[in-house]
Design an enzyme around this catalytic site. Structure first.
Site, short mmCIF file in Angstrom:
data_model
loop_
_atom_site.label_atom_id
_atom_site.label_comp_id
_atom_site.label_asym_id
_atom_site.label_seq_id
_atom_site.Cartn_x
_atom_site.Cartn_y
_atom_site.Cartn_z
N GLU A 149 -6.01 -10.53 -2.23
CA GLU A 149 -6.90 -10.38 -1.06
C GLU A 149 -8.36 -10.29 -1.49
O GLU A 149 -9.13 -9.49 -0.96
CB GLU A 149 -6.51 -9.13 -0.26
CG GLU A 149 -5.05 -9.11 0.18
CD GLU A 149 -4.67 -7.90 1.03
OE1 GLU A 149 -5.56 -7.18 1.51
OE2 GLU A 149 -3.46 -7.69 1.22
N ASN B 231 2.25 -4.70 -3.34
CA ASN B 231 0.83 -5.07 -3.25
C ASN B 231 0.02 -3.82 -2.93
O ASN B 231 0.48 -2.96 -2.18
CB ASN B 231 0.73 -6.09 -2.10
CG ASN B 231 -0.64 -6.71 -1.92
OD1 ASN B 231 -1.22 -7.18 -2.89
ND2 ASN B 231 -1.14 -6.73 -0.69
N HIS C 217 -10.08 -5.92 -3.13
CA HIS C 217 -11.21 -5.78 -2.19
C HIS C 217 -12.30 -5.07 -2.98
O HIS C 217 -12.34 -3.85 -3.06
CB HIS C 217 -10.78 -4.97 -0.96
CG HIS C 217 -9.79 -5.70 -0.11
ND1 HIS C 217 -10.12 -6.86 0.56
CD2 HIS C 217 -8.49 -5.46 0.17
CE1 HIS C 217 -9.06 -7.30 1.23
NE2 HIS C 217 -8.05 -6.47 1.00
N GLU D 209 0.81 -1.22 0.00
CA GLU D 209 0.00 0.00 0.00
C GLU D 209 0.84 1.27 0.00
O GLU D 209 0.64 2.17 0.81
CB GLU D 209 -0.98 -0.03 1.17
CG GLU D 209 -1.91 -1.24 1.10
CD GLU D 209 -2.96 -1.30 2.21
OE1 GLU D 209 -2.87 -0.52 3.17
OE2 GLU D 209 -3.87 -2.13 2.10
N ASP E 204 -12.10 -10.16 -2.06
CA ASP E 204 -13.44 -10.29 -1.50
C ASP E 204 -14.36 -9.36 -2.28
O ASP E 204 -13.90 -8.41 -2.90
CB ASP E 204 -13.52 -10.09 0.03
CG ASP E 204 -12.80 -8.86 0.55
OD1 ASP E 204 -12.63 -7.88 -0.22
OD2 ASP E 204 -12.40 -8.85 1.74
#
Ligand code: XIL
Length: 473
Positions: free
Chosen positions: A275, A211, A247, A170, A277
């Site tokens: 990651e 990432n 996400h 990030e 979702d």
């Protein structure tokens, strides 16, 4: 699908079943007959993903590993694991020079026991920093040393055992500029290149990733990432891959998702969906869950279509354990299993996209709506009982899940002809490869042993989520 690939997948499936039997004790191994055939279904996510050479991963919450249902699904369905929190800086080095290895070691052991890859997460990040680091007043030299020591100590401990590491996490603002993190404030933009160099030295075998989130489509932020990765590669900085957290929000999957992965891949780096979702306003409903399933499948398909995409990791597998409701109030239902560890349509979406056979985990309507189930205590003694369950299905089945309740205190100690998990009083029995396929009107059976000889009446057995009528053997 090439016949040879199918055959290879069957061998892997047999291996998984055998190691599952070994984990649950020798009694099961002798009672289970593993009769694999080339027509066996790709009934788990990891079996299906492996036919394309991709991994399917999940984040693991350390505190949930002791739960048998959680542990069982994580082991059975996934070929890669990422520590949801246990390898972050605040967890590993809460005080300067004091390292906590218990939880990360537990994850490594879990992965080893289940033949899983480990995705390391994460070394240099603005968030989840311990207080001493966040609030310390360090010179550039000292900060650099702190960073290098952390990287070499953590990566060094697991050297050769972690396939990929998120070295930097990030680093970007939404506009594509570098985030004004403590790292950036003290070290300037060079912290990124230095972190990657330190990481390469610490474990030359690990693939080194950067990432981020909201870099999933082509936009200002992902352009910033793209330019950085291109420049670092041109400068010979050892960076091997880019992680796309993904996400996502239901119905907002970027239309250029695959094109974005591909442009990074074309830089020569590996790409991973790290990651995943897909959250929605809660409560969920059938229509939303159906669209969610399609969107999970689209993400998987994008990875399949990009040859340098090595795998997809979901950020936890059950809505019960997801970070979403706590982070985005009013949203949730973002993962492929529901709060009770039952597979949702999204599970089948992922499975099907990987070429697996739906039905293995789908509790929804469809095959198996009509069934009779005979629940028979075949043997009982003062401290145990042996139970056989025979289910006759009116319609053909392609994989099945049978559920029923046991009295409180009754625990299954071994089982055969099924992959069985117990959560509290709820028992979930799924097919194994050799009894996945049941013709219309056909019968399947499985058995288990419990720790109690208590007398109780036969429970209602449900097949794929629908209650069966009580039958006789
Ligand atoms: C989240 C975890 O899921 C939570 O349990 C924790 O409280 C906060 O962090 N991006 C990342 C992950 O890289 O590490 C974050 O995980 C989610 C966003």
């Amino acid at each position: 699908m090439f016949p040879l690939m199918r055959r290879a997948a069957v061998v892997i499936a047999a291996g998984v079943l055998l190691s599952g039997a070994a984990l649950h004790g020798g009694a099961q191994a002798s009672q289970t007959s593993v009769e694999e055939s080339p027509s066996a279904q790709l009934a788990t996510l990891r079996e299906a993903a492996s036919t394309s050479g991709k991994f399917i991963g999940t984040a693991i919450a350390d505190h949930r590993l002791s739960d048998a249902t959680y542990n069982g699904i994580a082991a059975r369905e996934f070929s890669s694991v990422t520590a949801e929190n246990a390898m972050k800086w605040d967890a590993i080095q809460p005080q300067r020079g004091t390292f906590n290895w218990a939880a990360p070691d537990r994850l490594m052991q879990f992965a080893q026991a289940n033949s899983q890859q480990v995705y390391g997460h994460t070394l240099v990040w603005h968030s989840q920093m311990p207080g001493w680091l966040q609030n310390g007043n360090f010179s550039g030299t000292e900060m650099n040393q702190i960073m290098n020591t952390h990287i070499s100590t953590v990566m060094g401990r697991y050297r050769g055992q972690i396939n990929r590491w998120d070295v930097v996490n990030e680093a970007f603002n939404e506009d594509g500029s570098l985030r004004n993190s403590k790292w950036y404030q003290v070290l300037g933009r060079d912290y990124i290149a230095n972190a990657f160099r330190a990481a390469r030295a610490a474990d030359p075998n690990a693939k080194l990733f950067i990432n981020d989130y909201n870099t999933d489509g082509i936009n200002a932020k992902s352009n910033g990432m793209y330019n950085l990765v291109r420049d670092l590669r041109a400068q010979g900085v050892p960076i091997d891959g880019v992680g796309f957290q993904s996400h996502l929000i239901l119905d907002q999957l970027p239309s250029d998702y695959q094109a974005n992965l591909q442009r990074f891949a074309d830089l020569g780096v590996e790409v991973v969906v790290t990651e995943l979702d897909i959250r929605m306003r809660t409560p969920s409903d059938a229509a939303k869950l159906q669209r969610q399933s399609q969107q999970f499948a689209q993400v998987v398909q994008a990875c399949l279509n990009v040859s340098r995409c090595s795998g997809v990791t979901v950020w936890g597998f059950s809505d019960r354990d997801s970070w979403v409701p706590g982070t985005f109030p009013g949203e949730g239902a973002a993962l492929p299993y529901d709060d009770n560890y039952q597979p949702k349509p999204a599970y089948n979406g992922i499975l099907t996209a990987f070429g697996g056979s739906p039905g293995g985990g789908d509790p929804g309507p469809g095959p198996g709506a009509d069934c009779t189930a005979a629940y028979q205590v075949a043997n009982r003694w003062n401290a145990g009982s042996v139970v056989e369950v025979r289910v006759t299905a009116r319609q053909a089945l392609n994989g099945w899940t049978a559920t029923f309740a046991l009295p409180a205190g009754e625990s299954v100690t071994s089982s055969w002809n099924t992959q069985l998990t117990q959560s509290g009083t709820t028992v979930t029995a799924r097919n194994v490869a050799h009894n996945a396929t049941v013709p219309a009107g056909g019968t399947f059976s499985f058995g288990f042993q419990t720790n109690s000889g208590a007398v109780y009446s036969a429970p209602v057995v449900s097949l794929n989520g629908t209650a069966c009528t009580a039958g006789t053997a």
